[in-house]
Design a protein around this motif. Structure first.
Motif, mmCIF file in Angstrom:
data_model
loop_
_atom_site.group_PDB
_atom_site.id
_atom_site.type_symbol
_atom_site.label_atom_id
_atom_site.label_comp_id
_atom_site.label_asym_id
_atom_site.label_seq_id
_atom_site.Cartn_x
_atom_site.Cartn_y
_atom_site.Cartn_z
ATOM 1 N N ASP A 203 0.817 -1.217 0.000
ATOM 2 C CA ASP A 203 0.000 0.000 0.000
ATOM 3 C C ASP A 203 0.848 1.264 0.000
ATOM 4 O OD1 ASP A 203 -2.284 -1.550 0.003
ATOM 5 O OD2 ASP A 203 -2.698 -1.263 2.139
ATOM 6 N N VAL A 204 1.907 1.285 0.796
ATOM 7 C CA VAL A 204 2.766 2.475 0.879
ATOM 8 C C VAL A 204 3.392 2.770 -0.480
ATOM 9 C CG1 VAL A 204 4.881 3.409 1.907
ATOM 10 C CG2 VAL A 204 3.219 2.223 3.339
ATOM 11 N N THR A 205 3.892 1.742 -1.139
ATOM 12 C CA THR A 205 4.492 1.926 -2.463
ATOM 13 C C THR A 205 3.447 2.392 -3.468
ATOM 14 O OG1 THR A 205 6.127 0.215 -2.007
ATOM 15 C CG2 THR A 205 5.784 0.785 -4.316
ATOM 16 N N ALA A 206 2.253 1.808 -3.407
ATOM 17 C CA ALA A 206 1.176 2.203 -4.329
ATOM 18 C C ALA A 206 0.841 3.686 -4.168
ATOM 19 C CB ALA A 206 -0.063 1.345 -4.085
ATOM 20 N N LEU A 207 0.768 4.154 -2.940
ATOM 21 C CA LEU A 207 0.484 5.572 -2.688
ATOM 22 C C LEU A 207 1.609 6.469 -3.206
ATOM 23 C CD1 LEU A 207 -1.026 5.434 0.903
ATOM 24 C CD2 LEU A 207 -2.157 6.294 -1.147
ATOM 25 N N GLU A 208 2.848 6.085 -2.904
ATOM 26 C CA GLU A 208 3.989 6.899 -3.327
ATOM 27 C C GLU A 208 4.133 6.911 -4.846
ATOM 28 O OE1 GLU A 208 7.113 5.125 -1.028
ATOM 29 O OE2 GLU A 208 6.521 6.197 0.793
ATOM 30 N N PHE A 209 3.920 5.757 -5.468
ATOM 31 C CA PHE A 209 4.001 5.702 -6.926
ATOM 32 C C PHE A 209 2.916 6.578 -7.548
ATOM 33 C CE2 PHE A 209 3.047 4.281 -11.126
ATOM 34 C CZ PHE A 209 4.297 4.109 -11.696
ATOM 35 N N ALA A 210 1.691 6.446 -7.053
ATOM 36 C CA ALA A 210 0.584 7.227 -7.617
ATOM 37 C C ALA A 210 0.845 8.725 -7.498
ATOM 38 C CB ALA A 210 -0.727 6.852 -6.922
ATOM 39 N N ALA A 211 1.325 9.160 -6.341
ATOM 40 C CA ALA A 211 1.603 10.588 -6.149
ATOM 41 C C ALA A 211 2.672 11.075 -7.127
ATOM 42 C CB ALA A 211 2.041 10.845 -4.703
ATOM 43 N N ALA A 212 3.754 10.312 -7.252
ATOM 44 C CA ALA A 212 4.829 10.701 -8.165
ATOM 45 C C ALA A 212 4.375 10.642 -9.624
ATOM 46 C CB ALA A 212 6.045 9.801 -7.953
ATOM 47 N N PHE A 213 3.619 9.610 -9.960
ATOM 48 C CA PHE A 213 3.150 9.426 -11.338
ATOM 49 C C PHE A 213 2.213 10.555 -11.751
ATOM 50 C CE2 PHE A 213 0.045 7.419 -14.312
ATOM 51 C CZ PHE A 213 0.902 7.269 -15.387
ATOM 52 N N TYR A 214 1.209 10.841 -10.934
ATOM 53 C CA TYR A 214 0.250 11.881 -11.302
ATOM 54 C C TYR A 214 0.878 13.269 -11.294
ATOM 55 C CZ TYR A 214 -3.806 8.904 -11.798
ATOM 56 O OH TYR A 214 -4.693 7.969 -12.245
ATOM 57 N N THR B 173 11.428 7.380 -8.523
ATOM 58 C CA THR B 173 11.088 7.780 -7.154
ATOM 59 C C THR B 173 11.040 6.562 -6.245
ATOM 60 O OG1 THR B 173 9.853 9.710 -7.910
ATOM 61 C CG2 THR B 173 9.311 8.866 -5.713
ATOM 62 N N ILE B 174 10.387 5.509 -6.684
ATOM 63 C CA ILE B 174 10.261 4.280 -5.889
ATOM 64 C C ILE B 174 11.620 3.603 -5.744
ATOM 65 C CG2 ILE B 174 9.171 1.989 -5.793
ATOM 66 C CD1 ILE B 174 7.321 4.484 -5.283
ATOM 67 N N HIS B 175 12.398 3.561 -6.829
ATOM 68 C CA HIS B 175 13.731 2.952 -6.802
ATOM 69 C C HIS B 175 14.651 3.687 -5.832
ATOM 70 C CE1 HIS B 175 17.839 2.068 -8.295
ATOM 71 N NE2 HIS B 175 17.335 0.854 -8.449
ATOM 72 N N ALA B 176 14.569 5.017 -5.819
ATOM 73 C CA ALA B 176 15.414 5.824 -4.931
ATOM 74 C C ALA B 176 15.131 5.546 -3.456
ATOM 75 C CB ALA B 176 15.220 7.311 -5.223
ATOM 76 N N GLN B 177 13.955 5.027 -3.174
ATOM 77 C CA GLN B 177 13.592 4.680 -1.800
ATOM 78 C C GLN B 177 14.071 3.278 -1.421
ATOM 79 O OE1 GLN B 177 9.365 5.256 -1.800
ATOM 80 N NE2 GLN B 177 9.547 7.457 -2.034
ATOM 81 N N GLY B 178 14.767 2.631 -2.352
ATOM 82 C CA GLY B 178 15.325 1.314 -2.065
ATOM 83 C C GLY B 178 14.376 0.153 -2.321
ATOM 84 N N SER B 179 13.238 0.430 -2.919
ATOM 85 C CA SER B 179 12.251 -0.616 -3.190
ATOM 86 C C SER B 179 12.483 -1.228 -4.569
ATOM 87 C CB SER B 179 10.839 -0.033 -3.133
ATOM 88 O OG SER B 179 9.895 -0.986 -3.565
ATOM 89 N N THR B 180 12.282 -2.529 -4.666
ATOM 90 C CA THR B 180 12.359 -3.194 -5.974
ATOM 91 C C THR B 180 11.016 -3.141 -6.695
ATOM 92 O OG1 THR B 180 11.832 -5.324 -4.951
ATOM 93 C CG2 THR B 180 14.175 -4.783 -5.245
ATOM 94 N N ASP B 181 10.007 -2.567 -6.082
ATOM 95 C CA ASP B 181 8.682 -2.494 -6.701
ATOM 96 C C ASP B 181 8.616 -1.522 -7.874
ATOM 97 O OD1 ASP B 181 7.068 -4.382 -5.226
ATOM 98 O OD2 ASP B 181 7.322 -3.054 -3.502
ATOM 99 N N TRP B 182 9.667 -0.763 -8.107
ATOM 100 C CA TRP B 182 9.661 0.170 -9.226
ATOM 101 C C TRP B 182 9.441 -0.563 -10.548
ATOM 102 C CZ3 TRP B 182 13.095 -0.262 -13.229
ATOM 103 C CH2 TRP B 182 14.204 -1.077 -13.015
ATOM 104 N N VAL B 183 9.933 -1.772 -10.655
ATOM 105 C CA VAL B 183 9.823 -2.529 -11.903
ATOM 106 C C VAL B 183 8.432 -3.156 -12.066
ATOM 107 C CG1 VAL B 183 10.644 -4.768 -11.063
ATOM 108 C CG2 VAL B 183 11.167 -4.057 -13.400
ATOM 109 N N ASN B 184 7.638 -3.147 -11.040
ATOM 110 C CA ASN B 184 6.316 -3.756 -11.035
ATOM 111 C C ASN B 184 5.317 -3.038 -11.938
ATOM 112 O OD1 ASN B 184 4.096 -5.303 -10.278
ATOM 113 N ND2 ASN B 184 4.013 -4.524 -8.204
#
Length: 140
Positions: free
Chosen positions: A89-100, A118-129
Motif C-alpha cells: 500500500d505504501v508503495t502504491a500511494l507513493e508511486f501514484a503521487a509521483a506518477f500523477y 522515485t520508488i527505486h530511490a527509496q530502495g524498493s524493488t517495486d519500481w519494476v512492477n
C-alpha cells in the motif's frame, strides 16, 4: 481478485464492496482513454485458453479473460497502467503521487519512468512492477 474456476467472476473490489469485472467492462458503451489500476496484479496477463477463437469478440474475451488488462484493451482503452505482482500500500500511494505529479507535465512514458525512479530511490524493488500498455509519447 482472480477466480481460477470462473474467470469471468474475477475483477477489482471497489469502495462499498462493489466489484468491477471484465464482463462489465466489455459491456460499456464508452471507455476512458486512460486507466490507472493501482492494485495488486491488476495488469497481469495470463495465457489465453487454447479453445479461444482466433479473433474473439470483446464479450467472449471478457468471459474467458484471466485479467482486467485484456478486457480494458479489447474494449478500446488506449492506455493502461498497473502492476504485474502484488504491491504494498505504501508503495502504491507513493508511486501514484509521483506518477500523477509528473503526468501533469509529461507524456505517459516519461511520467512512468519518473515515478519508477522515485520508488527505486527509496530502495524498493517495486519500481519494476509498474507496466504501461500504450504509446509512451502520448499525453493524458
Amino acid at each position: 481478485f482472480f477466480d481460477p474456476v470462473e474467470r469471468a467472476r474475477s475483477g477489482l473490489i471497489l469502495a462499498g464492496d462493489e466489484t468491477l469485472r471484465g464482463t462489465e467492462i466489455a459491456g460499456m458503451a464508452q471507455v476512458p482513454g486512460f486507466v490507472f489500476l493501482n492494485a495488486c496484479e491488476s495488469l497481469r496477463v495470463r495465457k489465453a485458453d487454447a479453445g479461444m477463437a482466433a479473433i474473439p469478440t470483446v464479450q467472449d474475451f471478457a468471459a474467458r479473460s484471466t485479467g482486467l488488462a485484456e478486457a480494458f484493451l479489447m474494449a478500446g482503452v488506449h492506455h493502461i497502467v498497473g502492476t504485474f505482482w502484488p504491491v504494498p500500500d505504501v508503495t502504491a500511494l507513493e508511486f501514484a503521487a509521483a506518477f500523477y505529479d509528473a503526468l501533469d507535465r509529461q507524456p505517459i512514458g516519461t511520467a512512468l519512468t519518473q515515478a519508477r525512479r522515485t520508488i527505486h530511490a527509496q530502495g524498493s524493488t517495486d519500481w519494476v512492477n509498474y507496466i504501461h500498455y500504450g504509446a509512451g509519447n502520448d499525453r493524458v
